[in-house]
Design a protein around this motif. Structure first.
Motif, PDB file in Angstrom:
ATOM      1  N   ALA A 178     -26.506  69.081  17.750  1.00  0.00           N
ATOM      2  CA  ALA A 178     -25.159  68.624  18.120  1.00  0.00           C
ATOM      3  C   ALA A 178     -25.013  68.579  19.644  1.00  0.00           C
ATOM      4  O   ALA A 178     -24.432  67.641  20.196  1.00  0.00           O
ATOM      5  CB  ALA A 178     -24.108  69.542  17.511  1.00  0.00           C
ATOM      6  N   LEU A 179     -25.555  69.582  20.310  1.00  0.00           N
ATOM      7  CA  LEU A 179     -25.509  69.622  21.776  1.00  0.00           C
ATOM      8  C   LEU A 179     -26.270  68.450  22.372  1.00  0.00           C
ATOM      9  O   LEU A 179     -25.901  67.929  23.429  1.00  0.00           O
ATOM     10  CB  LEU A 179     -26.095  70.947  22.271  1.00  0.00           C
ATOM     11  N   ASP A 180     -27.323  68.022  21.685  1.00  0.00           N
ATOM     12  CA  ASP A 180     -28.107  66.878  22.137  1.00  0.00           C
ATOM     13  C   ASP A 180     -27.262  65.604  22.145  1.00  0.00           C
ATOM     14  O   ASP A 180     -27.531  64.683  22.916  1.00  0.00           O
ATOM     15  CB  ASP A 180     -29.323  66.696  21.220  1.00  0.00           C
ATOM     16  N   VAL A 181     -26.230  65.589  21.299  1.00  0.00           N
ATOM     17  CA  VAL A 181     -25.304  64.453  21.252  1.00  0.00           C
ATOM     18  C   VAL A 181     -24.290  64.554  22.390  1.00  0.00           C
ATOM     19  O   VAL A 181     -24.114  63.616  23.171  1.00  0.00           O
ATOM     20  CB  VAL A 181     -24.589  64.372  19.890  1.00  0.00           C
ATOM     21  N   SER A 182     -23.649  65.724  22.496  1.00  0.00           N
ATOM     22  CA  SER A 182     -22.697  65.951  23.595  1.00  0.00           C
ATOM     23  C   SER A 182     -22.192  67.389  23.533  1.00  0.00           C
ATOM     24  O   SER A 182     -22.189  68.006  22.456  1.00  0.00           O
ATOM     25  CB  SER A 182     -21.511  64.991  23.519  1.00  0.00           C
ATOM     26  N   PRO A 183     -21.746  67.956  24.667  1.00  0.00           N
ATOM     27  CA  PRO A 183     -21.162  69.298  24.660  1.00  0.00           C
ATOM     28  C   PRO A 183     -19.918  69.374  23.772  1.00  0.00           C
ATOM     29  O   PRO A 183     -19.668  70.388  23.113  1.00  0.00           O
ATOM     30  CB  PRO A 183     -20.797  69.538  26.130  1.00  0.00           C
ATOM     31  N   GLU A 184     -19.146  68.291  23.746  1.00  0.00           N
ATOM     32  CA  GLU A 184     -17.941  68.256  22.915  1.00  0.00           C
ATOM     33  C   GLU A 184     -18.300  68.313  21.428  1.00  0.00           C
ATOM     34  O   GLU A 184     -17.645  69.015  20.647  1.00  0.00           O
ATOM     35  CB  GLU A 184     -17.134  66.986  23.209  1.00  0.00           C
ATOM     36  N   ALA A 185     -19.353  67.577  21.050  1.00  0.00           N
ATOM     37  CA  ALA A 185     -19.806  67.603  19.657  1.00  0.00           C
ATOM     38  C   ALA A 185     -20.285  69.001  19.281  1.00  0.00           C
ATOM     39  O   ALA A 185     -20.064  69.468  18.154  1.00  0.00           O
ATOM     40  CB  ALA A 185     -20.934  66.590  19.452  1.00  0.00           C
ATOM     41  N   PHE A 186     -20.928  69.672  20.229  1.00  0.00           N
ATOM     42  CA  PHE A 186     -21.390  71.045  20.016  1.00  0.00           C
ATOM     43  C   PHE A 186     -20.220  71.964  19.677  1.00  0.00           C
ATOM     44  O   PHE A 186     -20.252  72.700  18.693  1.00  0.00           O
ATOM     45  CB  PHE A 186     -22.118  71.542  21.265  1.00  0.00           C
ATOM     46  N   LEU A 187     -19.166  71.928  20.496  1.00  0.00           N
ATOM     47  CA  LEU A 187     -18.014  72.802  20.272  1.00  0.00           C
ATOM     48  C   LEU A 187     -17.304  72.487  18.958  1.00  0.00           C
ATOM     49  O   LEU A 187     -16.929  73.386  18.207  1.00  0.00           O
ATOM     50  CB  LEU A 187     -17.017  72.678  21.430  1.00  0.00           C
TER      51      LEU A 187
END
Length: 268
Positions: free
Chosen positions: A154-163
């Protein structure tokens, strides 16, 4: 009946008996040969099965193989095993230590996860996330490691997606009981990810989860947690100092306690 006919009949009977004995002997030889052949095949099959079983038993598991990887693939939006989400000019950093299978972490996130996201968006502080996997040892399973690897995807997609994905995993709807190792199943992790717009139907994310692209990275982060000196999850620190609730020991679990503790830490 003449004597000659009688002798001919006896000779014919002896010939039939001889022929029948030869046929029976040939049949017995064929059966013995077949039994020997099948026995050899059986022995070879058993030997092959034992050999395959030994080979499989000695074959390292996916997690053991990941642990021995020399080249670690890290997600985008991270440096090594450091995950920092938030505005670069935010002066304070909230360190958040969590294990994905941890039920207390789920309770904390359900109560305060949205507040943390809003605070990060507002630039009050950044969040430095340190993932743990110790529950996989205390209650044998793979869910903590697998979920941490999926968080890397998910972090590989974006920090926002990670959260957002972290919040979805910890939600009351999706978080399993501590003894239920649901997070060990890739299909379940992908199903939960469909609740996050940036991850829904995201083929690259799904492939990274299924391939375990960030397994070694997840184990490396787990090592970081083990070396941190933190003894339990969730644990919060602001710029290295522990953030606690009203009892001065445990993390602030309720929204009111969390706001009070964070405001105090921001002023320190």
């Amino acid at each position: 009946m003449s004597a000659r006919n009688n002798q001919a009949n006896k000779a014919a009977a002896r010939e039939r008996l001889r022929a029948e004995r030869e046929r029976q002997a040939k049949k017995d030889r064929t059966r013995r040969q077949l039994i020997v052949a099948l026995s050899i095949v059986g022995v070879l099959a058993v030997a092959g099965g034992v050999g395959y079983g030994v080979m499989q038993a000695n074959k390292p598991s996916a997690w053991e193989a990941a642990k021995n990887e020399k080249q670690i693939t890290a997600p985008a939006n991270t440096e090594g095993t450091t995950v920092v989400v938030g505005k670069k000019d935010a002066k304070k950093t909230l360190e958040l230590y969590e294990d994905s299978r941890c039920p207390v972490c789920a309770t904390f996130e359900q109560a305060n996860g949205e507040t943390i996201k809003k605070d990060v968006d507002a630039g009050k502080y950044k969040v430095k996330y340190i993932g743990a996997t110790f529950i996989d040892t205390t209650i044998p399973g793979e869910g903590s490691r697998n979920a941490l690897s999926a968080l890397g995807a998910a972090l590989d997609v974006s920090p926002e997606a990670f959260l957002e994905y972290k919040g979805a995993l910890y939600s009351q709807k999706n978080h399993p009981a501590e003894q239920d190792d649901k997070f060990a199943k890739d299909d379940y992790l992908i199903k939960v990810a469909d609740e996050v717009d940036a991850l829904k139907g995201n083929k690259k994310f799904q492939q990274n989860v299924q391939d375990g692209t960030f397994d070694a990275w997840a184990l490396k982060m787990s090592d970081t947690f083990d070396k941190s000196g933190v003894k339990g999850t969730p644990t919060l620190k602001m710029d290295g100092k522990k953030v606690t609730g009203s009892d001065g020991e445990n993390p602030p679990m309720t929204p009111a306690e969390f706001k009070t503790a964070i405001d105090k830490a921001l002023k320190a």
